[in-house]
Write a protein that holds these residues in place. Sequence first.
Motif, PDB file in Angstrom:
ATOM      1  N   GLU A 117       0.799  -1.215   0.000  1.00  0.00           N
ATOM      2  CA  GLU A 117       0.000   0.000   0.000  1.00  0.00           C
ATOM      3  C   GLU A 117       0.836   1.271   0.000  1.00  0.00           C
ATOM      4  O   GLU A 117       0.322   2.356  -0.224  1.00  0.00           O
ATOM      5  CB  GLU A 117      -0.970  -0.013   1.185  1.00  0.00           C
ATOM      6  N   ASN A 118       2.133   1.148   0.254  1.00  0.00           N
ATOM      7  CA  ASN A 118       3.016   2.315   0.236  1.00  0.00           C
ATOM      8  C   ASN A 118       3.583   2.586  -1.150  1.00  0.00           C
ATOM      9  O   ASN A 118       4.137   3.658  -1.387  1.00  0.00           O
ATOM     10  CB  ASN A 118       4.146   2.140   1.241  1.00  0.00           C
ATOM     11  N   ALA A 119       3.477   1.609  -2.056  1.00  0.00           N
ATOM     12  CA  ALA A 119       3.960   1.800  -3.426  1.00  0.00           C
ATOM     13  C   ALA A 119       2.881   2.551  -4.210  1.00  0.00           C
ATOM     14  O   ALA A 119       1.855   2.001  -4.562  1.00  0.00           O
ATOM     15  CB  ALA A 119       4.258   0.453  -4.077  1.00  0.00           C
ATOM     16  N   ARG A 120       3.123   3.835  -4.429  1.00  0.00           N
ATOM     17  CA  ARG A 120       2.117   4.680  -5.084  1.00  0.00           C
ATOM     18  C   ARG A 120       2.624   5.152  -6.446  1.00  0.00           C
ATOM     19  O   ARG A 120       3.824   5.348  -6.637  1.00  0.00           O
ATOM     20  CB  ARG A 120       1.777   5.875  -4.198  1.00  0.00           C
ATOM     21  N   VAL A 121       1.669   5.310  -7.338  1.00  0.00           N
ATOM     22  CA  VAL A 121       1.963   5.802  -8.686  1.00  0.00           C
ATOM     23  C   VAL A 121       0.860   6.767  -9.106  1.00  0.00           C
ATOM     24  O   VAL A 121      -0.240   6.754  -8.558  1.00  0.00           O
ATOM     25  CB  VAL A 121       2.043   4.643  -9.713  1.00  0.00           C
ATOM     26  N   TRP A 122       1.155   7.600 -10.099  1.00  0.00           N
ATOM     27  CA  TRP A 122       0.128   8.472 -10.678  1.00  0.00           C
ATOM     28  C   TRP A 122      -0.686   7.640 -11.647  1.00  0.00           C
ATOM     29  O   TRP A 122      -0.139   7.027 -12.553  1.00  0.00           O
ATOM     30  CB  TRP A 122       0.771   9.666 -11.375  1.00  0.00           C
ATOM     31  N   THR A 123      -1.982   7.621 -11.427  1.00  0.00           N
ATOM     32  CA  THR A 123      -2.891   6.766 -12.192  1.00  0.00           C
ATOM     33  C   THR A 123      -4.050   7.597 -12.734  1.00  0.00           C
ATOM     34  O   THR A 123      -4.630   8.382 -11.984  1.00  0.00           O
ATOM     35  CB  THR A 123      -3.467   5.667 -11.264  1.00  0.00           C
ATOM     36  N   PRO A 124      -4.408   7.411 -14.014  1.00  0.00           N
ATOM     37  CA  PRO A 124      -5.609   8.102 -14.504  1.00  0.00           C
ATOM     38  C   PRO A 124      -6.807   7.740 -13.623  1.00  0.00           C
ATOM     39  O   PRO A 124      -6.950   6.593 -13.187  1.00  0.00           O
ATOM     40  CB  PRO A 124      -5.789   7.568 -15.926  1.00  0.00           C
ATOM     41  N   ALA A 125      -7.650   8.700 -13.362  1.00  0.00           N
ATOM     42  CA  ALA A 125      -8.771   8.506 -12.433  1.00  0.00           C
ATOM     43  C   ALA A 125      -9.641   7.318 -12.824  1.00  0.00           C
ATOM     44  O   ALA A 125     -10.086   6.561 -11.962  1.00  0.00           O
ATOM     45  CB  ALA A 125      -9.604   9.783 -12.355  1.00  0.00           C
TER      46      ALA A 125
END
Length: 154
Positions: A131-139
């Motif tokens: 859950e700490n691995a975050r990326v920019w994702t289209p909504a």
Amino acid sequence: MAWLYAEYIADELLRTGRLIPAGTLEFRAGRDTLALTIYLSDAAGELSGIRVVSQLDEWMSLTAYGHPWRDWVHTRFLALGEEARESGRGEDPDLELARASWRWLDRTELFATNIDAARPGGPEPYQGLDENARVWTPAWQLGLPLGHLAMHLF
């Protein structure tokens, strides 16, 4: 009125699932993605008389992982636009609202947990969801699994 009804159904499904707090951008992404699915799948124009339970299977298949949802949305928009031109009645206000929602979903990126990394069969061995691995994702890419899971929980 059909768009507002689709939005209402989507909102109720997400609230019932209690997956994410209402009022967040993530909630909006799920609601708008589901509303688009509901609105665009209404090929017969019967949305106002729809029974949610009878449509869940179709909506779940449209939001399932691996379904080309984005391509399906574009195809449906083209078909509805063509129908409006052929009938000579002009652009439907509901269709305008749906297009505005799609523009927001497609152009907005959210910083979210990388759910693609947790999919079994991916490029790397399945390690569970970090859950700490975050990326920019289209909504819309975040909204699809939220909406799909909310329907499972309904």
